[in-house]
Design a protein around this motif. Sequence first.
Motif, PDB file in Angstrom:
ATOM      1  N   SER A  42       0.817  -1.095   0.255  1.00  0.00           N
ATOM      2  CA  SER A  42      -0.280  -0.057  -0.137  1.00  0.00           C
ATOM      3  C   SER A  42       1.384   1.234  -0.185  1.00  0.00           C
ATOM      4  N   GLY A  43       1.814   1.330   0.237  1.00  0.00           N
ATOM      5  CA  GLY A  43       2.762   2.098   0.449  1.00  0.00           C
ATOM      6  C   GLY A  43       4.765   2.188   0.518  1.00  0.00           C
ATOM      7  N   ALA A  44       5.210   3.032   0.772  1.00  0.00           N
ATOM      8  CA  ALA A  44       6.408   2.223   0.343  1.00  0.00           C
ATOM      9  C   ALA A  44       7.953   3.663   1.841  1.00  0.00           C
ATOM     10  N   SER A  45       8.408   3.287   2.061  1.00  0.00           N
ATOM     11  CA  SER A  45       9.204   4.105   3.057  1.00  0.00           C
ATOM     12  C   SER A  45      10.329   4.881   2.207  1.00  0.00           C
ATOM     13  N   PRO A  47      13.210   6.418   0.516  1.00  0.00           N
ATOM     14  CA  PRO A  47      15.079   5.965   0.738  1.00  0.00           C
ATOM     15  C   PRO A  47      15.555   6.892   1.536  1.00  0.00           C
ATOM     16  N   ASP A  48      15.529   8.970   1.612  1.00  0.00           N
ATOM     17  CA  ASP A  48      16.563   9.508   2.190  1.00  0.00           C
ATOM     18  C   ASP A  48      16.285   9.255   4.109  1.00  0.00           C
ATOM     19  N   CYS A  49      14.350   9.277   4.229  1.00  0.00           N
ATOM     20  CA  CYS A  49      13.995  10.130   5.754  1.00  0.00           C
ATOM     21  C   CYS A  49      14.095   8.598   6.203  1.00  0.00           C
ATOM     22  N   THR A  50      13.327   7.707   5.387  1.00  0.00           N
ATOM     23  CA  THR A  50      13.258   6.629   5.655  1.00  0.00           C
ATOM     24  C   THR A  50      11.755   6.384   6.524  1.00  0.00           C
ATOM     25  N   GLN A  51      10.499   7.693   5.950  1.00  0.00           N
ATOM     26  CA  GLN A  51       8.997   7.635   6.223  1.00  0.00           C
ATOM     27  C   GLN A  51       8.106   6.876   5.286  1.00  0.00           C
ATOM     28  N   TRP A  52       7.317   6.282   6.226  1.00  0.00           N
ATOM     29  CA  TRP A  52       6.300   5.076   5.673  1.00  0.00           C
ATOM     30  C   TRP A  52       5.248   7.183   4.459  1.00  0.00           C
ATOM     31  N   THR A  53       4.561   6.184   3.612  1.00  0.00           N
ATOM     32  CA  THR A  53       3.474   6.952   2.849  1.00  0.00           C
ATOM     33  C   THR A  53       3.136   6.733   1.814  1.00  0.00           C
ATOM     34  N   GLU A  54       2.189   6.858   1.744  1.00  0.00           N
ATOM     35  CA  GLU A  54       1.123   6.223   0.768  1.00  0.00           C
ATOM     36  C   GLU A  54       0.326   7.003  -0.015  1.00  0.00           C
ATOM     37  N   ARG A  55       0.489   7.991   0.032  1.00  0.00           N
ATOM     38  CA  ARG A  55       0.174   9.014  -1.054  1.00  0.00           C
ATOM     39  C   ARG A  55       1.002   9.447  -2.396  1.00  0.00           C
ATOM     40  N   VAL A  56       0.219   8.511  -3.409  1.00  0.00           N
ATOM     41  CA  VAL A  56       0.950   8.295  -4.598  1.00  0.00           C
ATOM     42  C   VAL A  56       0.960   9.318  -5.323  1.00  0.00           C
ATOM     43  N   HIS A  57       2.197   9.385  -6.503  1.00  0.00           N
ATOM     44  CA  HIS A  57       2.128  10.860  -6.873  1.00  0.00           C
ATOM     45  C   HIS A  57       1.717  10.295  -8.583  1.00  0.00           C
ATOM     46  N   SER A  58       1.994   9.527  -9.442  1.00  0.00           N
ATOM     47  CA  SER A  58       2.152   8.896  -9.865  1.00  0.00           C
ATOM     48  C   SER A  58       2.112   7.158 -10.553  1.00  0.00           C
ATOM     49  N   SER A  59       2.139   6.571 -11.785  1.00  0.00           N
ATOM     50  CA  SER A  59       3.010   4.595 -12.154  1.00  0.00           C
ATOM     51  C   SER A  59       2.943   5.429 -13.204  1.00  0.00           C
ATOM     52  N   TYR A  60       3.764   4.387 -13.277  1.00  0.00           N
ATOM     53  CA  TYR A  60       4.181   3.895 -15.347  1.00  0.00           C
ATOM     54  C   TYR A  60       4.625   2.706 -15.557  1.00  0.00           C
ATOM     55  N   LEU A  61       5.071   2.382 -16.540  1.00  0.00           N
ATOM     56  CA  LEU A  61       5.728   1.427 -16.538  1.00  0.00           C
ATOM     57  C   LEU A  61       7.458   0.691 -16.725  1.00  0.00           C
ATOM     58  N   ARG A  62       7.986  -0.351 -15.912  1.00  0.00           N
ATOM     59  CA  ARG A  62       9.135  -0.117 -16.232  1.00  0.00           C
ATOM     60  C   ARG A  62       9.282  -1.588 -17.038  1.00  0.00           C
ATOM     61  N   LYS A  86       5.646  12.432   2.620  1.00  0.00           N
ATOM     62  CA  LYS A  86       5.490  13.597   4.039  1.00  0.00           C
ATOM     63  C   LYS A  86       6.134  14.773   4.635  1.00  0.00           C
ATOM     64  N   ALA A  87       7.286  13.642   4.642  1.00  0.00           N
ATOM     65  CA  ALA A  87       8.129  14.888   5.298  1.00  0.00           C
ATOM     66  C   ALA A  87       8.697  16.141   4.734  1.00  0.00           C
ATOM     67  N   ALA A  88       7.952  17.293   5.860  1.00  0.00           N
ATOM     68  CA  ALA A  88       8.317  18.702   5.807  1.00  0.00           C
ATOM     69  C   ALA A  88       9.986  19.142   5.075  1.00  0.00           C
ATOM     70  N   GLU A  89      10.842  18.169   6.192  1.00  0.00           N
ATOM     71  CA  GLU A  89      12.597  18.541   6.148  1.00  0.00           C
ATOM     72  C   GLU A  89      13.183  17.817   5.156  1.00  0.00           C
ATOM     73  N   CYS A  90      12.235  16.337   4.989  1.00  0.00           N
ATOM     74  CA  CYS A  90      13.289  15.489   3.519  1.00  0.00           C
ATOM     75  C   CYS A  90      13.635  17.001   2.477  1.00  0.00           C
ATOM     76  N   SER A  91      14.569  16.169   1.836  1.00  0.00           N
ATOM     77  CA  SER A  91      14.908  17.029   0.789  1.00  0.00           C
ATOM     78  C   SER A  91      14.246  16.745  -0.995  1.00  0.00           C
ATOM     79  N   ARG A  92      13.691  15.372  -0.368  1.00  0.00           N
ATOM     80  CA  ARG A  92      13.459  14.224  -1.796  1.00  0.00           C
ATOM     81  C   ARG A  92      11.938  14.926  -1.266  1.00  0.00           C
ATOM     82  N   ARG A  93      11.205  15.022  -2.580  1.00  0.00           N
ATOM     83  CA  ARG A  93       9.429  15.681  -2.757  1.00  0.00           C
ATOM     84  C   ARG A  93       9.294  14.181  -3.529  1.00  0.00           C
ATOM     85  N   THR A  94       9.806  13.499  -4.595  1.00  0.00           N
ATOM     86  CA  THR A  94       8.914  12.143  -4.844  1.00  0.00           C
ATOM     87  C   THR A  94       9.838  10.777  -4.833  1.00  0.00           C
ATOM     88  N   PHE A  95       9.626   9.775  -4.378  1.00  0.00           N
ATOM     89  CA  PHE A  95      10.618   8.659  -5.355  1.00  0.00           C
ATOM     90  C   PHE A  95       9.407   7.423  -5.859  1.00  0.00           C
TER      91      PHE A  95
END
Length: 542
Positions: A42-45, A47-62, A86-95
């Motif tokens: 349902s979500g993922a952590s 890779p920078d701040c290890t915080q769990w999130t379930e907010r999906v930005h988009s999807s694509y095929l690999r 979701k972490a405001a202090e994290c420099s990564r917005r999407t992953f």
Amino acid sequence: MAVNEALYHLQELLFPSIPGVAVVAVRTDGEAIRIEARCTPSGASCPDCTQWTERVHSSYLRFPADLPTAGRRAQLALRGRRFLCKAAECSRRTFVEQVPGLTRRHGRVTERLRKTMGAIGLALAGRAGVRLARLIGVTTSRTTLLRRVMELPDPTISEPRAAGVDDFALLRVHVYGTGVIDAENHQVLDLLPERDAATLAPWLKAHPGIEVICRDRSGAYAEAAATAAPHALQVADRFHLWQNLATAVEKTVAAHRTCLRDLPPASPEPEPAWETPAEATSNQDDEEADPTGRFAERARAHHALVHELLDQGMGIRHIARHLGWGRHTVQRHARAARWQEMVKGRKRQLPSKLDPFKPYLAQRWAEADGKVTILDLYREIAARGFRGHYSTVRDWARRDLPRPEGFTPDPPPPSVRQVTGWLTRHPATLTQEEKLHRKAVLNRCPELASAAQLTSSFAEMLTTLSGTRLPEWITEAADANLPGISSFATGLHSDFDAVTAGLTTNWNSGPVEGAVNRIKMLKRQMFGRADFALLRKHVLLA
């Protein structure tokens, strides 16, 4: 329900032990199989701040390359999702989410295909690995296989207690490296790019638990061990000690080579009359000796085989088909009454530079009644225009010129290398003739007899691990004043403790020599691309 059950079984077959992946559909596309899958968490952590999130930005095929399935090329279409952190202090917005054991960031192949290519490259290197990969349906190149090998992590090793060091050739006569081996379990610990003290000393400092260092008598390795591991016991390898002694013995024999001339003939004692077979007195010298050599043995076997088949009633053509030979070959064997006829006359006489000068040589030999040296004859025809080698004249004269009646040429004196072998080899390995020659040499030259006695006592000390007698041996060898051996004995003082340890303990550099042989094999396997980094990786993981 049946469709879901089928997809479940396909998932178990296609992605065993990989959780978080669901097979959506499987289709055939020509000679390929298209596998559509998606990620199930349902979500993922992040890779920078290890915080769990379930907010999906988009999807694509690999479309990562995967291992073949059922002998057909697999096209994996994996739908991955991009999440918002979701972490405001994290420099990564999407992953992008990753599937452990299947994908990695920026990876264009699955982890199992990457692992397979690494194993193929490690076992067969580049070109041979490509040929095997093509057979199992994996499309790759030799450079890709070697990159996969370089990506493999170094093996984890336990802290060694005893290490063996020796050099190996990266580029023979030009560049050498150092191999470090665990002397207990024979595992390769590391490869170093140089064979000097400055390269080995840092490695020894990084492994303070080493208590024993097996080495050859190289001054660089001794200096590195004394500097970086002064507490460790240094052991000079027994093989290298014996090799050094054999070189010293050769120098001693070379210094007394004049003793090897005019030795008395080494003839055994005559046998009793009743032991001598009666046939030995028959006049066999008048009969022509049978041909010898590999071709003669083959001709004997083939002739016997053809005549055996003829006696069984088989025809020429039948024998040719049965043996896979040509019909004319079988005919020649069948027409020959004796196998010797298949050998005699085969050797065609080729023209020689000496042919124009043979009449002159025969005339000079007859005029001098055989009392002229071959060297003088060679000089005479060389002045008349002969441009060949002395050995050509020598071989022809020994073969074709008549010998004076009652003349028996003196046997050539033994070479320095032969006498060195008689002194350094175990007596049990010498033939009876070699033992007689050895006895004649030692009776003629007391210096070589002393060298033989010193060599035997050192060999006994080496094989029985009685290194406590080393000081007495060094004193005796130095007092003998023999060139080579005395210098060898004096040089042992500079490495006395290591030599004593080598002659009293069971530690040796045998595992290191075996590892060096394996390194040579791996170098040949990767010929042309085995730079040091790749060779090191290959050796450590092999």
